[in-house]
Design a protein around this motif. Structure first.
Motif, short mmCIF file in Angstrom:
data_model
loop_
_atom_site.label_atom_id
_atom_site.label_comp_id
_atom_site.label_asym_id
_atom_site.label_seq_id
_atom_site.Cartn_x
_atom_site.Cartn_y
_atom_site.Cartn_z
N ALA A 14 5.84 10.73 -0.20
CA ALA A 14 4.72 9.83 0.19
C ALA A 14 4.45 10.13 1.79
CB ALA A 14 5.28 8.21 0.06
N SER A 15 5.38 10.13 2.50
CA SER A 15 5.10 10.35 3.97
C SER A 15 4.34 11.69 4.26
CB SER A 15 6.23 10.20 4.62
OG SER A 15 6.02 10.67 6.04
N TYR A 46 0.89 5.87 -1.95
CA TYR A 46 1.25 7.26 -1.41
C TYR A 46 2.57 7.51 -2.05
CZ TYR A 46 -2.16 6.00 2.05
OH TYR A 46 -3.40 5.95 2.77
N ARG A 47 3.37 6.72 -2.26
CA ARG A 47 4.55 6.91 -3.18
C ARG A 47 4.18 7.63 -4.49
NH1 ARG A 47 9.77 5.12 -1.67
NH2 ARG A 47 9.53 3.96 0.48
N ARG A 77 10.66 10.28 8.79
CA ARG A 77 9.45 9.64 8.54
C ARG A 77 8.74 8.77 9.39
NH1 ARG A 77 8.65 5.66 3.88
NH2 ARG A 77 10.92 5.09 3.75
N ARG A 133 0.87 11.50 12.98
CA ARG A 133 0.16 12.21 12.24
C ARG A 133 -1.43 11.85 12.92
NH1 ARG A 133 0.92 8.01 7.66
NH2 ARG A 133 0.08 6.55 8.29
N THR A 150 0.75 -1.28 0.02
CA THR A 150 -0.16 -0.03 -0.04
C THR A 150 0.71 1.17 -0.11
OG1 THR A 150 -0.30 0.13 2.37
CG2 THR A 150 -1.75 -1.10 1.31
N GLY A 151 2.12 1.09 0.39
CA GLY A 151 3.04 2.25 0.34
C GLY A 151 3.07 2.81 -1.02
N ARG A 160 1.12 0.63 6.73
CA ARG A 160 1.27 1.16 8.07
C ARG A 160 0.10 1.20 8.79
NH1 ARG A 160 5.14 1.86 5.66
NH2 ARG A 160 7.02 3.15 5.67
N ASP A 161 -1.16 1.12 8.07
CA ASP A 161 -2.42 1.22 8.88
C ASP A 161 -3.28 0.03 8.33
OD1 ASP A 161 -2.97 2.12 6.20
OD2 ASP A 161 -4.47 3.72 6.98
N ASP A 200 4.95 9.66 10.44
CA ASP A 200 3.92 8.44 10.33
C ASP A 200 3.37 7.86 11.60
OD1 ASP A 200 5.03 8.43 7.47
OD2 ASP A 200 5.84 6.83 7.65
N ARG A 213 -5.95 10.56 2.61
CA ARG A 213 -5.84 9.06 3.11
C ARG A 213 -7.34 8.49 2.71
NH1 ARG A 213 -1.69 7.51 5.80
NH2 ARG A 213 -2.56 5.67 6.00
N SER A 239 0.76 11.34 2.80
CA SER A 239 0.04 10.49 3.64
C SER A 239 -0.64 11.06 5.00
CB SER A 239 0.58 9.24 3.87
OG SER A 239 1.62 9.16 4.98
O1 C5P Z 1 6.11 1.41 2.78
P1 C5P Z 1 6.86 2.53 2.14
O2 C5P Z 1 8.15 3.01 2.68
O3 C5P Z 1 6.62 2.50 0.71
O4 C5P Z 1 5.66 3.80 2.46
C1 C5P Z 1 5.77 5.00 1.85
C2 C5P Z 1 5.20 6.06 2.91
O5 C5P Z 1 3.77 5.95 2.69
C3 C5P Z 1 5.26 5.94 4.42
O6 C5P Z 1 6.26 6.36 5.14
C4 C5P Z 1 3.78 6.37 4.99
O7 C5P Z 1 4.14 7.83 5.23
C5 C5P Z 1 2.90 6.15 3.89
N1 C5P Z 1 2.16 4.99 4.11
C6 C5P Z 1 0.87 5.17 4.77
N2 C5P Z 1 0.07 4.08 5.00
C7 C5P Z 1 0.28 2.96 4.35
C8 C5P Z 1 1.53 2.73 3.56
C9 C5P Z 1 2.19 3.75 3.44
O8 C5P Z 1 0.79 6.10 5.53
N3 C5P Z 1 -0.73 2.07 4.52
#
Ligand code: C5P
Length: 219
Positions: A85-86, A35-36, A175, A182, A31-32, A125-126, A179, A95, A89
């Motif tokens: 992304a962070s 956001y990326r 980050r 927030r 799922t990251g 993350r969630d 994360d 979101r 997000s």
């Molecule tokens: O997992 P990854 O490092 O690719 O995620 C990038 C950013 O996306 C995270 O640092 C976070 O801010 C956000 N993210 C999120 N919720 C998720 C997955 C990622 O907020 N479920």
């Protein structure tokens, strides 16, 4: 079967998710990536990442196809991609706009080639707290910041991305802080999540342990 694997960057989520996805033929949703994709698109368009209406417009128009196309950009996996992304997000409306796309995946999970999967593994993350609170197995991976920064630094080196360990460590700390602090869907374990510390864990032992959890659920 729905499995969620949450935790901070480089805690081992992706490696575990990929191994389980191959073993059980479950579809894997990192799922990251969405956001990326939103963060990188905003950066490429010169949009200020705190400009909520503009970032929200990108989020509302995001699709799997656009996400996959952006994923081949050199900055998709770099610090720039991670930090942007962070930042996006942390915007509550962004979101919300990306939630349905994530939740719908569990309704009919498929592999990249379109074949149907018997289950789904989410990594994020969630995903255990917000995206799929009904998941059968919820894991929350942790590892010390030093171990995670070294893992990520080596990954960057292997991909030819120029950086230093110190920069990776500082970016990761920033980050993690954003994360976990927030307002909406902060990174935290679900109350029923199993916490796995991978700092000194042998990857094989980690996979064996999670396989035993899955097997007992499948019985
Ligand atoms: O997992 P990854 O490092 O690719 O995620 C990038 C950013 O996306 C995270 O640092 C976070 O801010 C956000 N993210 C999120 N919720 C998720 C997955 C990622 O907020 N479920």
């Amino acid at each position: 079967m729905i499995i969620t694997i949450d935790g901070p960057a480089a805690s081992g989520k992706g490696t575990l998710a990929s191994a389980l996805s191959k073993l059980y033929k479950y579809a894997y949703f990192d799922t990251g990536m969405i956001y990326r994709a939103v963060g990188l698109k905003a950066v490429l368009e010169g949009i200020d990442l705190t400009d909520e209406p503009k970032v929200l417009e990108i989020a509302k128009a995001m699709t799997f196809e656009k996400m996959m196309a952006l994923s081949s950009h050199p900055d998709f996996r770099s610090d720039i991609g991670g930090q942007s992304a962070s930042k996006v997000s942390a915007i509550t409306s962004v979101r919300a706009a990306l939630l349905k796309m994530q939740q719908d995946f569990a309704l009919s999970p498929v592999f990249a080639d379109g074949t149907k999967a018997e289950g789904v593994i989410y990594d994020g993350r969630d995903t255990g707290t917000v995206v799929c609170p009904q998941a059968d197995i919820k894991l929350f991976m942790v590892a010390s910041p030093e171990v995670r920064a070294m893992r990520r630094f080596k990954e960057f080196q292997a991909k030819g991305i120029e950086t230093t360990y110190e920069k990776v460590f500082e970016d990761m700390k920033a980050r993690d802080k954003r994360d976990s602090e927030r307002q909406t869907a902060p990174m935290k374990p679900a109350v029923d999540a199993i916490i796995i510390d991978t700092s000194d864990m042998d990857p094989k032992a980690e996979i064996d342990y999670v396989v035993s959890l899955i097997e007992s659920k499948l019985k």
